[in-house]
Design a protein around this motif. Structure first.
Motif, PDB file in Angstrom:
ATOM      1  N   THR A  88       1.185  -0.926  -0.225  1.00  0.00           N
ATOM      2  CA  THR A  88      -0.334  -0.511   0.254  1.00  0.00           C
ATOM      3  C   THR A  88       0.619   1.285   0.363  1.00  0.00           C
ATOM      4  O   THR A  88       1.713   1.200   0.551  1.00  0.00           O
ATOM      5  CB  THR A  88      -1.436   0.062   0.918  1.00  0.00           C
ATOM      6  OG1 THR A  88      -2.266   0.661   0.751  1.00  0.00           O
ATOM      7  CG2 THR A  88      -0.165   0.015   2.756  1.00  0.00           C
ATOM      8  N   LEU A  89       0.552   2.032  -0.151  1.00  0.00           N
ATOM      9  CA  LEU A  89       1.210   3.660  -0.876  1.00  0.00           C
ATOM     10  C   LEU A  89       1.032   4.030   1.048  1.00  0.00           C
ATOM     11  O   LEU A  89       0.223   4.122   1.623  1.00  0.00           O
ATOM     12  CB  LEU A  89       0.227   4.502  -1.333  1.00  0.00           C
ATOM     13  CG  LEU A  89       0.889   4.272  -3.185  1.00  0.00           C
ATOM     14  CD1 LEU A  89      -0.601   5.062  -3.682  1.00  0.00           C
ATOM     15  CD2 LEU A  89       2.030   3.830  -3.239  1.00  0.00           C
ATOM     16  N   SER A  90       2.302   4.817   1.178  1.00  0.00           N
ATOM     17  CA  SER A  90       2.179   5.818   2.547  1.00  0.00           C
ATOM     18  C   SER A  90       0.902   6.720   2.709  1.00  0.00           C
ATOM     19  O   SER A  90       0.444   7.199   1.469  1.00  0.00           O
ATOM     20  CB  SER A  90       3.317   6.081   2.349  1.00  0.00           C
ATOM     21  OG  SER A  90       4.482   5.650   2.399  1.00  0.00           O
ATOM     22  N   PRO A  91       0.761   6.976   3.766  1.00  0.00           N
ATOM     23  CA  PRO A  91      -0.464   8.025   3.884  1.00  0.00           C
ATOM     24  C   PRO A  91      -0.023   9.395   3.526  1.00  0.00           C
ATOM     25  O   PRO A  91       0.675   9.792   2.953  1.00  0.00           O
ATOM     26  CB  PRO A  91      -0.907   7.949   5.509  1.00  0.00           C
ATOM     27  CG  PRO A  91      -0.557   6.495   6.225  1.00  0.00           C
ATOM     28  CD  PRO A  91       0.751   6.592   4.905  1.00  0.00           C
ATOM     29  N   HIS A 100      -4.829   7.773   3.882  1.00  0.00           N
ATOM     30  CA  HIS A 100      -4.957   6.850   4.089  1.00  0.00           C
ATOM     31  C   HIS A 100      -5.753   5.466   2.124  1.00  0.00           C
ATOM     32  O   HIS A 100      -6.734   6.157   1.846  1.00  0.00           O
ATOM     33  CB  HIS A 100      -5.039   5.630   4.928  1.00  0.00           C
ATOM     34  CG  HIS A 100      -4.738   6.171   6.351  1.00  0.00           C
ATOM     35  ND1 HIS A 100      -4.311   5.497   7.062  1.00  0.00           N
ATOM     36  CD2 HIS A 100      -5.515   6.870   6.942  1.00  0.00           C
ATOM     37  CE1 HIS A 100      -3.601   6.436   8.275  1.00  0.00           C
ATOM     38  NE2 HIS A 100      -4.859   7.487   8.308  1.00  0.00           N
ATOM     39  N   PHE A 101      -4.713   4.842   1.626  1.00  0.00           N
ATOM     40  CA  PHE A 101      -4.557   4.100   0.458  1.00  0.00           C
ATOM     41  C   PHE A 101      -4.847   2.535   1.015  1.00  0.00           C
ATOM     42  O   PHE A 101      -4.709   2.401   2.035  1.00  0.00           O
ATOM     43  CB  PHE A 101      -3.892   4.246  -0.327  1.00  0.00           C
ATOM     44  CG  PHE A 101      -3.880   5.377  -0.848  1.00  0.00           C
ATOM     45  CD1 PHE A 101      -4.357   6.623  -1.529  1.00  0.00           C
ATOM     46  CD2 PHE A 101      -2.404   6.554   0.339  1.00  0.00           C
ATOM     47  CE1 PHE A 101      -3.914   7.874  -2.217  1.00  0.00           C
ATOM     48  CE2 PHE A 101      -2.550   7.756  -0.153  1.00  0.00           C
ATOM     49  CZ  PHE A 101      -3.037   8.760  -1.096  1.00  0.00           C
ATOM     50  N   GLN A 673      -6.072   3.447  11.641  1.00  0.00           N
ATOM     51  CA  GLN A 673      -5.706   3.027  11.035  1.00  0.00           C
ATOM     52  C   GLN A 673      -4.255   3.309  10.921  1.00  0.00           C
ATOM     53  O   GLN A 673      -3.095   3.041   9.606  1.00  0.00           O
ATOM     54  CB  GLN A 673      -5.916   4.113   9.456  1.00  0.00           C
ATOM     55  CG  GLN A 673      -6.055   3.728   8.038  1.00  0.00           C
ATOM     56  CD  GLN A 673      -6.401   2.969   7.760  1.00  0.00           C
ATOM     57  OE1 GLN A 673      -7.794   2.319   8.000  1.00  0.00           O
ATOM     58  NE2 GLN A 673      -5.667   1.993   7.130  1.00  0.00           N
ATOM     59  N   GLY A 674      -3.474   4.065  11.821  1.00  0.00           N
ATOM     60  CA  GLY A 674      -1.956   4.541  11.522  1.00  0.00           C
ATOM     61  C   GLY A 674      -1.222   2.769  11.749  1.00  0.00           C
ATOM     62  O   GLY A 674      -0.692   2.492  10.841  1.00  0.00           O
ATOM     63  N   VAL A 679       1.687  -2.316   9.698  1.00  0.00           N
ATOM     64  CA  VAL A 679       1.998  -2.887  10.222  1.00  0.00           C
ATOM     65  C   VAL A 679       2.033  -4.008   8.597  1.00  0.00           C
ATOM     66  O   VAL A 679       3.041  -4.610   8.158  1.00  0.00           O
ATOM     67  CB  VAL A 679       0.717  -4.536  11.096  1.00  0.00           C
ATOM     68  CG1 VAL A 679       0.394  -6.082  11.283  1.00  0.00           C
ATOM     69  CG2 VAL A 679       1.156  -3.692  12.820  1.00  0.00           C
ATOM     70  N   ARG A 680       0.966  -3.744   8.194  1.00  0.00           N
ATOM     71  CA  ARG A 680       0.807  -3.891   6.465  1.00  0.00           C
ATOM     72  C   ARG A 680       2.382  -3.998   5.883  1.00  0.00           C
ATOM     73  O   ARG A 680       2.492  -4.299   4.872  1.00  0.00           O
ATOM     74  CB  ARG A 680      -0.451  -3.219   5.829  1.00  0.00           C
ATOM     75  CG  ARG A 680      -0.836  -3.833   4.412  1.00  0.00           C
ATOM     76  CD  ARG A 680      -1.636  -3.263   4.000  1.00  0.00           C
ATOM     77  NE  ARG A 680      -3.103  -2.090   4.727  1.00  0.00           N
ATOM     78  CZ  ARG A 680      -3.937  -3.383   4.694  1.00  0.00           C
ATOM     79  NH1 ARG A 680      -3.499  -4.523   4.043  1.00  0.00           N
ATOM     80  NH2 ARG A 680      -5.136  -3.389   4.934  1.00  0.00           N
ATOM     81  N   ARG A 681       2.433  -2.260   6.158  1.00  0.00           N
ATOM     82  CA  ARG A 681       3.909  -2.565   4.948  1.00  0.00           C
ATOM     83  C   ARG A 681       4.862  -3.219   5.616  1.00  0.00           C
ATOM     84  O   ARG A 681       6.353  -3.456   5.266  1.00  0.00           O
ATOM     85  CB  ARG A 681       3.936  -1.042   5.272  1.00  0.00           C
ATOM     86  CG  ARG A 681       3.383   0.302   5.170  1.00  0.00           C
ATOM     87  CD  ARG A 681       4.175   1.611   4.617  1.00  0.00           C
ATOM     88  NE  ARG A 681       4.172   2.130   5.422  1.00  0.00           N
ATOM     89  CZ  ARG A 681       2.580   3.003   6.543  1.00  0.00           C
ATOM     90  NH1 ARG A 681       1.866   3.012   5.988  1.00  0.00           N
ATOM     91  NH2 ARG A 681       2.751   3.624   7.290  1.00  0.00           N
TER      92      ARG A 681
END
Length: 710
Positions: A88-91, A100-101, A673-674, A679-681
């Motif tokens: 995912t892209l950074s916020p 958020h994306f 969301q942050g 965690v996703r990244r």
């Protein structure tokens, strides 16, 4: 959306010349593409179910590791696909707002659908030829109406697509919204080319005033535009109850307008969504009838002569949280699932989704609900009035329990007990999703141990998991009291399992991070304290001793009138005017708890104390007084919970787990969301970093991100 004055039979079934496919043929081709995608997801879901079944019954020491060329290949392809789909892209921060994306995987599916729709709209049609504009108008109208069944398939709670592909309705609802926007784009193109054709003769106004089909088509477009705009997240979150009501009303208007506008030959695409809606409602009401009528649950205590089966008690907890308990519910559920809870005697005509914080073995359904606004705040006010005070040890309601109705359970994810290692990360109230996942695996370990004690024969494996890593990020140490008992019980059960079966690896690591992050919970009211305020020493979470636990608060409604309520805080009101740092806190609301902790193994970090947001000293946390017992009963052992003042580094935490993993691992996160994005990244980075393992699948990573709030 006009198709007036034309016989759509020949246009639908026959070619439009020059090899241009017929309109009905394109509709069928669109559903061939959609059906193929659903079939592919179904195959993957079935394979995952078989994989879980195989791992649980694998008697080797590494059940979660692939052991053949076929499974090695599948693990490699899975790792590559996950790495791409989780990215995912950074916020982006614009004007003080953070955007958020979505991950690349869902975005790719939506883009693929968009490309298919646009190709079918313009395939072999010359949009520069003004004599072909009406053909484009017909084509886009047929492609648009063919999308309606998919939108409704993705909208229902009793979701057929979700059942096939193994996804919950709330995840499919994201696809529902974006495919609805694709429909809006298609309809806009459809209307635009008809306007373009009429515009050559200055005929647009005349058509909209005099042609009934054009009127209905334009009305359908206006309603759909309104639906799309009001479904945007900022509007949807203003009042979810109002959104649901208007969404239902406008949906009825849209379907009616489309049905009146569409020719008879394509009305089947309108009847299908209506049938799907009826199926969803009938299935939900039938299940709700079974779950809530006592006639189906006569064995449940207290329901022998009652009409309704479920009764709930309400208890206030620190942090404006209501603890709701339903004893002996008539349904079963899986960890991480939620139900829609209705209590008409407290919050009439409202239904709210709450995560079930207990597991079926508890024989009770529990919820922790933060008082935000509307129904959740009324739950908290009711709970506060029914209890004399908090922390007295008397949690018996003054008034009888209330009748409640449940709709569910809902929610799906892969069974965590099939993974070698499981990392569970929670932020604030996100722990309500994580705790039952943790307890479920440990309860399976405990059940294995009991079977081992009862029989000398080798017992059946219930969980392939060897290592659990639990991380909870909270704003105040008082929040630890929500699940302190459960965490102590988990540690005791794991210790007992090690004693009974010392030859098996069963490890659990717990960490509690205390930070002053306002995003972990709702913004404080005027009566709440600031981050820099210090909690008096008399506040001890372990013994539930709380200073000024209940204090009145005035809340102002939208009309400006004040309403009396009750607010529970674990932090006393102390002045924040003093800018002198105290116990590591910085002036002007700054706080050392925001420091990122790179290495938990550093003992000096654990000893670091911070009083921000009412944090108690480290020595006072996680040391509850044992319950009074007889002389013959031995007091329960109290485990010290590792508490850190600061922020965790998910990448470091996950990496340490992966380094010891002997098979596929799972990472589950629920929180702001942050935290989810971080965690996703981290999972994507670590998956790419460990590319050497993709050929064996030894350290593949399954990620489940549970959405936090609306």
């Amino acid at each position: 959306m006009s198709m007036s004055g034309m016989n759509m039979g020949p246009m639908g079934h026959m070619s439009m010349g020059d090899g241009v496919p017929g309109l009905f043929y394109l509709q069928n081709m669109y559903w061939a593409v959609v059906g193929s995608a659903i079939a592919a997801g179904t195959v993957v879901n079935i394979f995952n179910q078989f994989l879980a079944f195989q791992r649980i019954r694998d008697s080797t020491l590494t059940p979660s590791k692939p052991k053949s060329l076929f499974f090695n290949t599948c693990a490699t392809l899975t790792a590559i696909t996950r790495e791409a789909s989780y990215a995912t892209l950074s916020p982006w921060s614009v004007g003080g707002r953070t955007f958020h994306f979505a991950p690349l995987g869902p975005v790719a599916i939506i883009l693929a659908n968009l490309v298919v729709v646009l190709v079918f709209c313009f395939y072999k049609l010359d949009t520069t030829d003004q004599w072909k504009w009406e053909d484009v108008g017909y084509r886009t109208g047929f492609v648009a109406i063919a999308q309606l069944p998919l939108i409704f398939l993705l909208a229902g709670r009793q979701n057929i697509i979700g059942l096939l592909v193994g996804m919950s309705y709330e995840r499919l609802n994201w696809f529902h919204r974006w495919i609805s926007r694709t429909l809006w784009l298609t309809v806009t193109i459809h209307m635009g080319f008809w306007f373009r054709s009429w515009g050559r003769y200055d005929y647009i106004t005349y058509q909209l005033k005099n042609d009934p089909l054009s009127k209905r088509g334009f009305a359908a477009w206006c309603i759909l535009t309104f639906i799309v705009l009001t479904s945007m997240a900022p509007v949807r979150r203003l009042s979810y109850e109002i959104f649901l009501l208007q969404h239902l009303v406008t949906f009825v208007g849209f379907i009616a307008a489309v049905w009146l506008h569409a020719p008879a030959e394509v009305k089947v695409w309108v009847w299908i969504p209506i049938g799907l809606l009826v199926f969803d409602r009938v299935a939900r009401y039938a299940w709700a009838t079974y779950a809530n009528l006592s006639i189906f649950h006569r064995s449940t205590p207290g329901t022998k002569y009652a009409l309704w089966a479920n009764r709930a008690s309400f208890t206030p907890l620190p942090g404006n949280v209501t603890h709701i308990t339903i004893d002996s519910p008539g349904i079963r559920w899986n960890p991480g699932q939620h139900v829609f809870l209705t209590c008409h005697s407290i919050v009439p005509l409202q239904s709210h989704p709450f995560t079930i914080t207990s597991i079926p073995e508890d024989n009770k359904m529990e919820f922790l609900v933060r008082a935000e606004k509307g129904g959740t705040r009324r739950f908290f006010h009711y709970a506060s009035k029914q209890h004399h005070f908090l922390g007295s040890g008397n949690t018996t309601p003054v008034k009888p329990v209330r009748t409640v109705f449940i709709d569910g359970p809902y929610g799906r994810m892969r069974a965590l007990q099939q993974f070698d290692s499981v990392v569970l990360l929670a932020g604030g109230m996100g722990v309500t999703f994580i705790i039952p996942c943790l307890r479920d695996i440990v309860s399976r370990w405990k059940m294995e141990c009991l079977r081992h004690q009862e029989s000398s024969k080798k017992s059946t494996r219930l969980a392939a998991t060897k290592h659990i890593r639990f991380v909870w990020v909270i704003k105040s140490r008082a929040q630890l009291s929500w699940f302190e008992t459960q965490l102590q019980s988990v540690l005791s059960d794991v210790e007992e399992c090690r004693r009974v079966q010392p030859d098996l690896i069963r490890e659990i690591d717990l960490s509690i991070y205390v930070t002053c992050d306002d995003k972990l919970e709702s913004q404080p009211q005027q009566s709440q304290v600031l981050c820099s305020q210090v909690q008096p020493e008399s506040t001890i979470v372990g013994t539930r001793q709380i200073t000024n636990p209940i204090e009145p608060v005035d809340t102002t409604d939208e009309k400006g009138s004040k309403k009396n309520g009750v607010s529970i805080h674990s932090i006393s009101k102390t002045s924040s005017a003093d800018s002198t740092p105290q116990n590591g806190c910085l002036p002007a609301g700054g706080c050392c708890c925001k420091t990122a902790i790179e290495d938990e193994d550093n003992n000096s970090i654990a000893e670091h104390q911070c009083s921000c947001s009412g944090h108690a000293p480290t020595s006072q946390i996680a040391q509850p007084e044992p319950e009074k017992t007889t002389a013959k009963a031995a007091p329960a052992k109290v485990h010290k919970l590792p508490v850190f003042s600061g922020r965790p580094q998910p990448r470091t935490i996950i990496r340490k787990v992966l380094e010891k993993a002997e098979g596929e691992s799972a990472v589950v996160v629920c929180g702001p969301q942050g935290l989810s994005d971080d965690v996703r990244r981290s999972v994507v980075f670590l998956s790419d970093e460990r590319a050497v393992h993709k050929g064996t699948g030894a350290q593949g990573i399954y990620l489940h991100v549970e959405k936090f709030g609306w």
